[in-house]
Design an enzyme around this catalytic site. Sequence first.
Site, PDB file in Angstrom:
ATOM      1  N   GLY A 105     -25.798   0.290  15.423  1.00  9.18           N
ATOM      2  CA  GLY A 105     -24.993  -0.324  16.132  1.00  9.18           C
ATOM      3  C   GLY A 105     -23.648   0.131  16.504  1.00  9.18           C
ATOM      4  O   GLY A 105     -23.234  -0.245  17.817  1.00  9.18           O
ATOM      5  N   SER A 106     -22.933   0.572  15.586  1.00 11.66           N
ATOM      6  CA  SER A 106     -21.614   0.810  16.129  1.00 11.66           C
ATOM      7  C   SER A 106     -21.722   2.478  16.844  1.00 11.66           C
ATOM      8  O   SER A 106     -22.421   3.116  16.318  1.00 11.66           O
ATOM      9  CB  SER A 106     -20.575   1.023  14.956  1.00 11.66           C
TER      10      SER A 106
ATOM     11  N   ARG B 252       0.824  -1.191  -0.035  1.00 11.56           N
ATOM     12  CA  ARG B 252      -0.207  -0.073   0.071  1.00 11.56           C
ATOM     13  C   ARG B 252       0.880   1.268   0.063  1.00 11.56           C
ATOM     14  O   ARG B 252       0.584   2.433   0.625  1.00 11.56           O
ATOM     15  CB  ARG B 252      -0.918   0.105   1.299  1.00 11.56           C
ATOM     16  N   GLU B 253       1.804   1.382  -0.646  1.00 11.71           N
ATOM     17  CA  GLU B 253       2.890   2.487  -0.781  1.00 11.71           C
ATOM     18  C   GLU B 253       2.135   3.465  -1.304  1.00 11.71           C
ATOM     19  O   GLU B 253       2.237   4.717  -0.801  1.00 11.71           O
ATOM     20  CB  GLU B 253       4.071   1.925  -1.896  1.00 11.71           C
TER      21      GLU B 253
ATOM     22  N   CYS C  91     -26.937   4.948   9.562  1.00 11.76           N
ATOM     23  CA  CYS C  91     -26.089   3.802   9.505  1.00 11.76           C
ATOM     24  C   CYS C  91     -25.389   4.062  10.888  1.00 11.76           C
ATOM     25  O   CYS C  91     -25.662   4.834  11.697  1.00 11.76           O
ATOM     26  CB  CYS C  91     -25.123   4.087   8.445  1.00 11.76           C
TER      27      CYS C  91
ATOM     28  N   LYS D 273      -0.858   4.401  -1.019  1.00 11.53           N
ATOM     29  CA  LYS D 273      -2.098   4.958  -0.247  1.00 11.53           C
ATOM     30  C   LYS D 273      -1.264   5.893   0.716  1.00 11.53           C
ATOM     31  O   LYS D 273      -1.597   6.969   1.209  1.00 11.53           O
ATOM     32  CB  LYS D 273      -2.454   3.702   0.667  1.00 11.53           C
TER      33      LYS D 273
ATOM     34  N   CYS E  70      -8.467   0.946   1.006  1.00  3.08           N
ATOM     35  CA  CYS E  70      -8.241  -0.407   0.614  1.00  3.08           C
ATOM     36  C   CYS E  70      -9.053  -1.294   1.688  1.00  3.08           C
ATOM     37  O   CYS E  70      -9.041  -0.895   2.840  1.00  3.08           O
ATOM     38  CB  CYS E  70      -6.753  -0.839   0.632  1.00  3.08           C
TER      39      CYS E  70
ATOM     40  N   HIS F 274     -22.521  10.349   7.219  1.00  2.00           N
ATOM     41  CA  HIS F 274     -21.324  10.662   6.685  1.00  2.00           C
ATOM     42  C   HIS F 274     -20.849  11.848   7.024  1.00  2.00           C
ATOM     43  O   HIS F 274     -19.636  12.290   6.477  1.00  2.00           O
ATOM     44  CB  HIS F 274     -21.604  10.471   5.275  1.00  2.00           C
TER      45      HIS F 274
ATOM     46  N   ASP G  87     -27.870  -7.068   9.870  1.00  2.00           N
ATOM     47  CA  ASP G  87     -27.321  -6.452   8.894  1.00  2.00           C
ATOM     48  C   ASP G  87     -27.164  -6.870   7.511  1.00  2.00           C
ATOM     49  O   ASP G  87     -26.592  -7.707   7.423  1.00  2.00           O
ATOM     50  CB  ASP G  87     -26.128  -5.422   9.289  1.00  2.00           C
TER      51      ASP G  87
HETATM   52  N1  GLN Z   1     -24.328  -2.443  12.426  1.00  2.00           N
HETATM   53  C1  GLN Z   1     -23.260  -1.904  11.640  1.00  2.00           C
HETATM   54  C2  GLN Z   1     -22.669  -0.580  12.267  1.00  2.00           C
HETATM   55  O1  GLN Z   1     -23.521   0.022  12.808  1.00  2.00           O
HETATM   56  C3  GLN Z   1     -23.848  -1.527  10.312  1.00  2.00           C
HETATM   57  C4  GLN Z   1     -22.903  -1.078   9.484  1.00  2.00           C
HETATM   58  C5  GLN Z   1     -23.348  -0.684   7.810  1.00  2.00           C
HETATM   59  O2  GLN Z   1     -24.679  -0.908   7.682  1.00  2.00           O
HETATM   60  N2  GLN Z   1     -22.659  -0.614   6.830  1.00  2.00           N
HETATM   61  O3  GLN Z   1     -21.711  -0.132  11.933  1.00  2.00           O
HETATM   62 ZN    ZN Z   2     -25.506   1.137   7.196  1.00  2.00          ZN
END
Ligand code: GLN
Ligand code: ZN
Length: 767
Positions: free
Chosen positions: A441-442, A23-24, A734, A26, A525, A702, A608
Amino acid sequence: MPNTSESGTASTVLGYPRIGPDRELKRATESFWAGRGDASALHEVAAGLRRDTWTGLRDAGLGQVPGNTFSFYDQVLDTALAVNAVPERFAGVTDPLERLFAMARGRAGAPACEMTKWFDTNYHYLVPEVGPGTRLAPGSRKALEEFREALRYDVLTRPVLVGPVTFLLLAKPAEGAPADFRPLDLLGPLVEVYRDLLAELAEAGAEWVQLDEPAFAADRSSDEIAALRKAYDRLASAPRRPKLLVASYFGELGAALPALASTAVEGLALDLVAGAADLDGIDSVEGLGRKRVLAGVVDGRNVWRTDLDAALAKATRLSGVAGRVEISTSCSLLHVPYDLAAETSLPADVVDMLAFAEQKVAEVVLLGRALHEGRTAVATAFDAAAATRERVALASRRDEQVRERLAALGADHYRRAAGDVRATIQREALDLPEVPTTTIGSFPQTGQIRRDRAAHRSGGITDDEYAARMRAEIERVVRLQERIGLDVLVHGEPERNDMVQYFAENLDGFATTELGWVQSYGSRCVRPPILHSDVSRPRPITLGWATYAQSLSDRYVKGMLTGPVTILAWSFVRDDQPLGDTARQVGLALRDEVGDLEAAGIRIIQVDEPALRELLPLHERDRPAYLDWAVDSFRTAVGGVADATQIHTHLCYSEFGEVVGAIDGLDADVTTVEAARSRMEVLGDLGPGVPRGLGPGVYDVHSPEVPDADELTDQLTAALRHIGSERLWANPDCGLKTRGEPETVAALTNLVEAARRVRSGEARTTG
Ligand code: GLN
Ligand code: ZN
């Protein structure tokens, strides 16, 4: 004397990885972006990688080495720059490298070009924008410069460009273009620009140029095929040009094959892995007898060792049909890691199954010799490869217990009552408030969490110490959610590097690599796990974390799993049995986990499937079968739970139209989807189609922007125009793992407030 296309062995590849074996690229690119290195340092790394690729491929014995396969970001973006298709908002950026990165990543006042998936791969390209005002003209001379650069190493390359028709089929109308404008309207002028570029390459000494037209491996209208033919008639009639090799990949050309064969282009590259069906009618395709045909028999996008005899048989099928047959990869090797030899910890039997880019080049060279000198000339190597393949075909791939269990499960794998019956039972059993608030979730992944995971992997901290740190993080996240006032909690996923890799590491049948990096987009990557054998779950995976989290709170904590389709989509998957069979095995392994979670008192379990849309086949006719097995594998995972246990699923992309039926088929009790950027438009598709709980994301994860409570209330109110409040959930688009903690707390606090307003009826008066 540079090697020429006609000498050497009859073999080539359509493209090669470019991120660097370690990965140079990157690292150099990200240093440049961060201001730690200047442009000349980046150019130096890039030039070194190009040199190593060209000389490496030549020394490996390829008859012809592809050129212009390097990219600082993306080959479609490079093509846009080559034809001067630069959106107005970047016109002021004059430095070529700055302009390229500005288009890829955006800059103040000029948002980045949109990024989307390259056909059905996990690579993402930047969507060209063209309109009637786009002044197409020869722009960057990257292909020409790299051609000359390779000559300095005595390598006569075959420059590769995205073909003009595919370029426009992938483009979108520029902002302000009239409603009836189609990018393909620009094909005439674009082809003239290509003629100029070809003339320059011929002038510099290029003998062949490769023009990629993968768009014709998808369903195409007869108008589009006619446009293809016209474009190549015109290109072929250019007074000064190299010979043209038109490459298609990711499927068969079908009706586009005779169209291309009828033109005067000198060569065609066929994908005989995904598009082997093109061989069926090949004898009746007129014009092939005058052409060089590349038989793409070595899979360019998967990691398995080639069945050399089968591959040779396919290529031989073209002898007597084509003017000259050569061996090639089915597509660019961009989609596989560099070198299997760099892996130090893969089990020996798994190594025997695999071929990465370097190994595939060797296979191509060997097949080229077999084709032209006869199999006996390379019999020893062929036989050895066949013996290895046979050994691993039988060895550890089968797990009879998995197969018996699946057979015994049969059609009885789904035991749930009808959705409305379950809804009533769950309303009673779970007693959730109206418009429950939750997350996907996360939670934000701090530097400390990443360091703890790394230390655990390298043996720097003990299992016990690691578990203690993760539990501390889980407790912190649970308390945080309680303070914010969310209704349904999550444990936050601190133990997961990646939602697929984590399960691959904990399931039998998978291997993970150390250096198996593949470009996803730009400098990003991924290291897809390798699903090589029958899949099973040797021991519980998430159970400990989930039950610990649940033990901390009176509120429900969701169990959190990745679904079978997504696990397949983001892995390299065995190709010795139908994908659907493999998916069912993954479903069964997850079913074991789901069962354990339920037995341990977890009342809500989320599985998911963000990649459901992503794996959708390019051809319409293949879609129903795909959606069938996709739905079936999900149902295998969740179909054993009681009606009172609530199953959630999560999908994140905005074009649901084509998979609404499948989302309905998943039959989840609650489906959370990305919806914020489209301002709930997706509900037009999903609201009526999916008659159960629905959580349209109310804000985009995002962006670091914190949405205020008014805005979130508006989103929920907009959702209520499509579905009743008894079905609505309030959640972000998300997972939150890439976000910072303060903005997350602020956004979720506003989300809880918005849900409160909607419940109390205040929203109706303000909205
Ligand atoms: N449960 C995952 C999260 O919250 C779902 C991620 C995703 O939809 N790409 O990170
Ligand atoms: Zn998602």
